[in-house]
Design a protein around this motif. Structure first.
Motif, mmCIF file in Angstrom:
data_model
loop_
_atom_site.group_PDB
_atom_site.id
_atom_site.type_symbol
_atom_site.label_atom_id
_atom_site.label_comp_id
_atom_site.label_asym_id
_atom_site.label_seq_id
_atom_site.Cartn_x
_atom_site.Cartn_y
_atom_site.Cartn_z
ATOM 1 N N GLY A 65 -7.199 -11.845 -12.484
ATOM 2 C CA GLY A 65 -6.724 -11.910 -13.748
ATOM 3 C C GLY A 65 -7.301 -10.630 -14.499
ATOM 4 N N ALA A 66 -7.038 -10.284 -15.616
ATOM 5 C CA ALA A 66 -7.556 -9.136 -16.408
ATOM 6 C C ALA A 66 -7.757 -9.268 -17.730
ATOM 7 C CB ALA A 66 -6.602 -8.107 -16.415
ATOM 8 N N SER A 67 -8.765 -8.847 -18.555
ATOM 9 C CA SER A 67 -8.901 -8.943 -20.099
ATOM 10 C C SER A 67 -7.885 -8.408 -20.699
ATOM 11 C CB SER A 67 -10.302 -8.257 -20.316
ATOM 12 O OG SER A 67 -9.792 -6.829 -20.195
ATOM 13 N N LEU A 68 -7.657 -8.907 -22.080
ATOM 14 C CA LEU A 68 -6.686 -8.690 -22.802
ATOM 15 C C LEU A 68 -6.485 -6.960 -22.997
ATOM 16 C CD1 LEU A 68 -4.325 -9.228 -24.594
ATOM 17 C CD2 LEU A 68 -5.867 -9.777 -26.547
ATOM 18 N N GLN A 69 -7.772 -6.495 -23.428
ATOM 19 C CA GLN A 69 -7.727 -4.767 -23.380
ATOM 20 C C GLN A 69 -7.081 -4.305 -22.090
ATOM 21 O OE1 GLN A 69 -8.220 -3.613 -26.522
ATOM 22 N NE2 GLN A 69 -7.560 -1.744 -25.330
ATOM 23 N N GLU A 115 4.917 -9.883 -17.714
ATOM 24 C CA GLU A 115 4.730 -8.725 -17.781
ATOM 25 C C GLU A 115 3.172 -8.521 -17.501
ATOM 26 O OE1 GLU A 115 7.412 -7.536 -21.465
ATOM 27 O OE2 GLU A 115 5.528 -8.570 -21.822
ATOM 28 N N CYS A 116 2.183 -9.448 -17.741
ATOM 29 C CA CYS A 116 0.876 -9.382 -17.364
ATOM 30 C C CYS A 116 0.718 -9.012 -15.938
ATOM 31 C CB CYS A 116 0.173 -10.411 -17.777
ATOM 32 S SG CYS A 116 -0.109 -10.575 -19.521
ATOM 33 N N GLN A 117 1.560 -10.007 -15.334
ATOM 34 C CA GLN A 117 1.615 -10.281 -13.522
ATOM 35 C C GLN A 117 2.222 -8.811 -12.915
ATOM 36 O OE1 GLN A 117 3.707 -13.741 -13.157
ATOM 37 N NE2 GLN A 117 1.969 -14.714 -13.057
ATOM 38 N N TYR A 118 2.884 -8.264 -13.824
ATOM 39 C CA TYR A 118 3.443 -7.133 -13.202
ATOM 40 C C TYR A 118 2.569 -5.817 -13.264
ATOM 41 C CZ TYR A 118 6.425 -2.547 -13.044
ATOM 42 O OH TYR A 118 7.064 -1.258 -12.858
ATOM 43 N N ILE A 119 1.774 -5.888 -14.508
ATOM 44 C CA ILE A 119 0.964 -4.831 -14.717
ATOM 45 C C ILE A 119 -0.383 -4.974 -13.496
ATOM 46 C CG2 ILE A 119 -1.084 -4.149 -16.273
ATOM 47 C CD1 ILE A 119 0.776 -5.069 -18.400
ATOM 48 N N ILE A 120 -0.903 -6.268 -13.299
ATOM 49 C CA ILE A 120 -1.704 -6.534 -12.221
ATOM 50 C C ILE A 120 -1.466 -5.973 -10.926
ATOM 51 C CG2 ILE A 120 -2.981 -8.335 -11.186
ATOM 52 C CD1 ILE A 120 -3.474 -9.737 -13.520
ATOM 53 N N HIS A 122 0.838 -3.739 -10.400
ATOM 54 C CA HIS A 122 0.761 -2.095 -10.483
ATOM 55 C C HIS A 122 -0.437 -1.753 -10.208
ATOM 56 C CE1 HIS A 122 0.554 1.565 -12.691
ATOM 57 N NE2 HIS A 122 1.723 1.968 -11.854
ATOM 58 N N GLU A 123 -1.359 -2.106 -10.846
ATOM 59 C CA GLU A 123 -2.981 -1.818 -10.775
ATOM 60 C C GLU A 123 -3.560 -1.985 -9.294
ATOM 61 O OE1 GLU A 123 -4.381 -0.077 -12.902
ATOM 62 O OE2 GLU A 123 -2.728 -0.215 -14.522
ATOM 63 N N LEU A 124 -2.970 -2.993 -8.644
ATOM 64 C CA LEU A 124 -3.449 -3.295 -7.406
ATOM 65 C C LEU A 124 -2.944 -2.466 -6.280
ATOM 66 C CD1 LEU A 124 -3.772 -7.285 -7.239
ATOM 67 C CD2 LEU A 124 -5.435 -5.712 -7.304
ATOM 68 N N ASP A 125 -1.224 -2.193 -6.582
ATOM 69 C CA ASP A 125 -0.632 -1.097 -5.720
ATOM 70 C C ASP A 125 -1.250 0.268 -5.741
ATOM 71 O OD1 ASP A 125 0.976 -2.997 -4.419
ATOM 72 O OD2 ASP A 125 2.549 -2.720 -6.067
ATOM 73 N N THR A 126 -1.665 0.821 -7.100
ATOM 74 C CA THR A 126 -2.242 2.160 -7.034
ATOM 75 C C THR A 126 -3.859 2.263 -6.730
ATOM 76 O OG1 THR A 126 -2.378 1.663 -9.506
ATOM 77 C CG2 THR A 126 -0.406 2.627 -8.676
ATOM 78 N N LEU A 127 -4.372 1.179 -6.282
ATOM 79 C CA LEU A 127 -5.529 1.179 -6.061
ATOM 80 C C LEU A 127 -5.860 1.900 -4.733
ATOM 81 C CD1 LEU A 127 -8.571 0.163 -6.781
ATOM 82 C CD2 LEU A 127 -8.148 -1.882 -5.328
ATOM 83 N N ARG A 128 -6.486 3.138 -4.713
ATOM 84 C CA ARG A 128 -6.446 4.270 -3.612
ATOM 85 C C ARG A 128 -7.868 4.336 -3.336
ATOM 86 N NH1 ARG A 128 -1.684 6.012 -3.605
ATOM 87 N NH2 ARG A 128 -0.184 5.739 -5.380
ATOM 88 N N ALA A 129 -7.920 4.602 -1.898
ATOM 89 C CA ALA A 129 -9.112 4.932 -0.983
ATOM 90 C C ALA A 129 -10.063 6.444 -1.721
ATOM 91 C CB ALA A 129 -8.989 5.160 0.302
ATOM 92 N N LYS A 130 -11.030 6.443 -1.682
ATOM 93 C CA LYS A 130 -11.931 7.688 -2.066
ATOM 94 C C LYS A 130 -12.270 8.533 -1.009
ATOM 95 C CE LYS A 130 -14.493 5.152 -4.864
ATOM 96 N NZ LYS A 130 -15.673 4.729 -5.801
ATOM 97 N N ASP A 131 -13.422 8.072 -0.722
ATOM 98 C CA ASP A 131 -14.208 8.850 0.649
ATOM 99 C C ASP A 131 -14.176 7.999 1.656
ATOM 100 O OD1 ASP A 131 -16.077 7.103 -0.313
ATOM 101 O OD2 ASP A 131 -17.405 8.704 -0.652
ATOM 102 N N GLU A 132 -13.492 6.718 1.694
ATOM 103 C CA GLU A 132 -13.693 5.995 2.965
ATOM 104 C C GLU A 132 -12.885 6.379 4.130
ATOM 105 O OE1 GLU A 132 -13.489 3.312 -0.836
ATOM 106 O OE2 GLU A 132 -12.530 5.142 -0.103
ATOM 107 N N THR A 133 -13.251 6.384 5.417
ATOM 108 C CA THR A 133 -12.290 6.746 6.348
ATOM 109 C C THR A 133 -11.652 5.743 6.925
ATOM 110 O OG1 THR A 133 -14.348 6.511 8.078
ATOM 111 C CG2 THR A 133 -14.056 8.625 6.886
ATOM 112 N N HIS A 134 -11.996 4.276 6.866
ATOM 113 C CA HIS A 134 -11.406 3.270 7.200
ATOM 114 C C HIS A 134 -11.949 1.763 6.402
ATOM 115 C CE1 HIS A 134 -15.337 3.280 9.344
ATOM 116 N NE2 HIS A 134 -15.283 2.093 9.254
ATOM 117 N N ILE A 135 -11.204 0.795 6.637
ATOM 118 C CA ILE A 135 -11.476 -0.204 6.150
ATOM 119 C C ILE A 135 -12.872 -0.930 6.909
ATOM 120 C CG2 ILE A 135 -10.734 -2.797 5.492
ATOM 121 C CD1 ILE A 135 -8.028 -1.765 5.324
ATOM 122 N N PRO A 136 -13.647 -1.124 6.114
ATOM 123 C CA PRO A 136 -14.927 -1.985 6.490
ATOM 124 C C PRO A 136 -14.878 -2.923 7.608
ATOM 125 C CG PRO A 136 -15.523 -1.515 4.216
ATOM 126 C CD PRO A 136 -13.701 -1.140 4.574
ATOM 127 N N GLY A 137 -15.101 -2.801 8.753
ATOM 128 C CA GLY A 137 -15.162 -3.694 9.755
ATOM 129 C C GLY A 137 -13.987 -3.747 10.439
#
Length: 646
Positions: A65-69, A115-120, A122-137
């Motif tokens: 879920g997400a806060s209203l703000q 709309e709230c579910q679409y926003i969530i 979108h936020e999950l789809d655009t969650l990107r790796a930073k300096d990780e080289t692989h998924i842990p494990g």
């Protein structure tokens, strides 16, 4: 850690049951991290155990879920359009949120659940790796800066699914107004859009519009059929009406769709920058547009796959379809010879058997080809989802059109047997509708009931909305539901029905009546599936029916040519050219070209967007330009004063 009761769960994320603990901890942390730290800044909790067979249940279900703000800032990032105090539709911004019509108090209830579910999402789809080289494990699940984490989890099979939750009370109200009572009224499109999103609402809007547009054809077709049953040649007037009808209804639909999209806030919404598809792969490199690392795949290699493999495969499938069609004509000839030798009631029934068998074979071939087309299009490795969809739609449409209509064209223009054309069209249309209703309505419901029988008995529940379910059981029940695969098959069915009506209904006037009856049952069966059989799909903020508009318009052009040819073949028209068949052909071609020119002139003269909406859009564009000018002027004034003081 946030409590599960501190937010409203909107989206469910399911990982495989044996997911590495390190990967789970890392993913949840990335989802909770602040945006400035590269996270999604969402709320997430693990789902508690259900009441049945806890040792067999997948423990890795997470409520998000997400806060209203956070939702409001996400709406601004996505550029969602909402109604302003002056009645116009404007892009939402947090700075002037109190100037929007439905924003009251802290804004709770301003955004719909869809709309709230679409926003969530979108936020999950655009969650990107930073300096990780692989998924842990998972050392084989490589990551690089900028790679979408959710896409990698899906492609590596670590994530099972992600879906939005149903809202039981709202679903109950929608079901009652939509399909639980038979009524002669419009569908609740605004409610459908509010719950399922604009893409679904536009499909049901088009289905309803197409059904009402068929009523004039049906009203003319019934008396024409009853009083002209054996005279197959007097179809000129009906064919002319067909020409006008198929052109006008598509142009008027554009205006209707633009009106709906404007009031829903998707007409003027700018299309978001498309990210690579989850299945897209290639050699790691830098995207010159975004500057991020992502897979790169040579376009020349993709074109080689398309033209050296996909196109020959499609041509081979068309050849097989043609071969099956010739077998059908041999069966038809055999049945006709048996009936001519000894005409009885049973040999009369036998005349319809080849067409029924052929109709069933057509449906089977369409289904098999669909899976092959999906495999080939995936293998072509298209970077964007829109490109993937366009190539898939083109493959499927070409084969379905040839497979469903080739025999009718052959009967009409090679054999010139109007009686057989009427019989074949009626048999194909009726058989395909029966099969589609079975596949789309009865079969999914029966399979879903069997799959959920044990759980339904445990919780003494037959549907989601009958009475309250514990959250854990609701989530697990929905997780086991069938996944809704989108409107592709629904639009394809309407496309083929439109073809049957626009191409050959002048020979079989009851075609429009049968399609109207089919569409009425389609509304109720599709509505039932959306509310009771499938998981809730994510909202799709569409502004129109997309590539299907072009498909229907292409069919209408073919309909003009076909109906002109049928008119030219009629004895009434031939009687005007008793001595010169070439002159008849020339006149037919000239009239056909004139009608096509008239069709394109009508398409040009009838604006796609109604005038009042054009004015509103122009006002918004003018206000945006004025606001931009003020900002630029303010910047220059500030800069001048700064340097003057210095």
């Amino acid at each position: 850690m946030e409590s599960a009761e501190s937010f409203s769960p909107l989206v469910v994320l399911e990982l495989v049951s044996d997911t590495q603990e390190g990967a789970i901890t890392w993913l949840l942390q990335r989802i909770r991290d602040k945006q400035r730290d590269g996270g999604a800044e969402l709320l997430v909790e693990q789902l508690g155990p259900g009441v049945e067979d806890q040792e067999k249940q997948n423990p890795n279900l997470f409520l998000i879920g997400a806060s209203l703000q956070r939702l409001l800032s996400g709406a601004e990032d996505l550029g969602l359009f909402k109604q302003f105090n002056d009645g116009s539709m404007r892009s939402f911004t947090c700075a002037n949120k109190h100037n929007f019509k439905d924003f009251q108090g802290d804004g709770d209830g301003f955004l719909s659940m869809a709309e709230c579910q679409y926003i969530i999402k979108h936020e999950l789809d655009t969650l990107r790796a930073k300096d990780e080289t692989h998924i842990p494990g998972y050392t084989q699940a490589k990551l690089y800066p900028g790679k979408s984490i959710i896409r990698r989890l899906l492609s590596k099979g670590i994530m099972v699914q992600m879906f939005p939750l149903h809202e039981k009370e709202e679903l109950k109200r929608l079901s009652f107004s939509w399909f639980k009572k038979v009524k002669l009224s419009h569908q609740p499109l605004d409610d459908i859009r509010h719950y399922f999103g604009e893409g679904q609402a536009l499909y049901f809007g088009f289905l309803e519009y197409f059904t009402f547009a068929l009523i004039p054809m049906a009203l003319i077709g019934v008396p024409y059929y009853l009083f002209d049953w054996e005279d197959y040649d007097k179809y000129v007037v009906f064919a002319v009406f067909n020409l006008i009808w198929c052109t006008v209804i598509l142009e008027l639909w554009k205006r209707c769709s633009a009106t709906l999209a404007y009031h829903w806030g998707t007409l003027s919404r700018k299309k978001a920058f498309e990210e690579p598809r989850p299945g897209f792969h290639g050699v790691l490199g830098f995207n010159p547009v975004t500057g991020r690392e992502e897979p790169l795949y040579p376009n020349a290699k993709r074109q080689l796959r398309i033209y050296c493999v996909s196109v020959p495969f499609v041509l081979l499938c068309l050849y097989l379809s043609l071969y099956v069609m010739m077998i059908y004509f041999q069966m038809e000839g055999w049945a006709l010879s048996v009936h001519d030798e000894d005409p009885t009631f049973w040999t009369g029934i036998l005349l319809f058997i080849p067409s029924i068998i052929y109709a069933v074979v057509i449906e089977i071939m369409n289904l098999i080809y669909r899976y092959a087309a999906e495999f080939l299009t995936e293998w072509e490795n298209h970077r964007l989802e829109s490109s993937y969809q366009n190539h898939l739609v083109l493959k499927v449409l070409v084969f379905n059109f040839f497979n469903c209509f080739a025999s009718l064209f052959y009967i009409a223009f090679a054999m010139q047997d109007m009686a057989l054309l009427r019989q074949s069209l009626a048999t194909l249309l009726i058989t395909s509708q029966i099969l589609n209703q079975f596949m789309e309505a009865f079969l999914p419901y029966w399979l879903q009931r069997r799959r959920n029988k044990k759980m339904i008995r445990k919780v003494k529940k037959t549907t989601l909305e009958d009475r309250a379910l514990p959250l854990e059981e609701q989530v697990r029940l929905e997780a086991d539901m069938s996944t809704y695969l989108g409107t592709f098959d629904d639009y394809l069915e309407l496309f083929l029905l439109f073809g049957y009506v626009s191409l050959f209904s002048c020979v079989y006037p009851l075609a429009a009546v049968l399609v109207v009856l089919n569409n009425i049952t389609e509304v109720y069966s599709d509505a039932f599936k959306m509310c009771r059989v499938f998981k809730r799909p994510f909202s799709d903020p569409a502004a129109n029916i997309g590539v299907w508009q072009l498909a229907f318009e292409a069919m209408s052009v073919i309909a003009v040519v076909t109906n002109c040819a049928l008119i030219g073949m009629s004895p009434q028209v031939k009687s005007y050219f008793p001595e010169s068949e070439m002159q008849l052909i020339l006149w037919t071609v000239a009239i056909e070209h004139s009608l096509l020119a008239l069709k394109f002139i009508l398409a040009f003269l009838i604006p796609d967007v109604p005038k009042p909406i054009q004015i509103e859009l122009a006002k918004l564009e003018f206000e945006s330009l004025e606001a931009l000018k003020k900002k630029v002027n303010s910047y220059f004034v500030f800069t001048f004063q700064f340097f003057h003081i210095s």
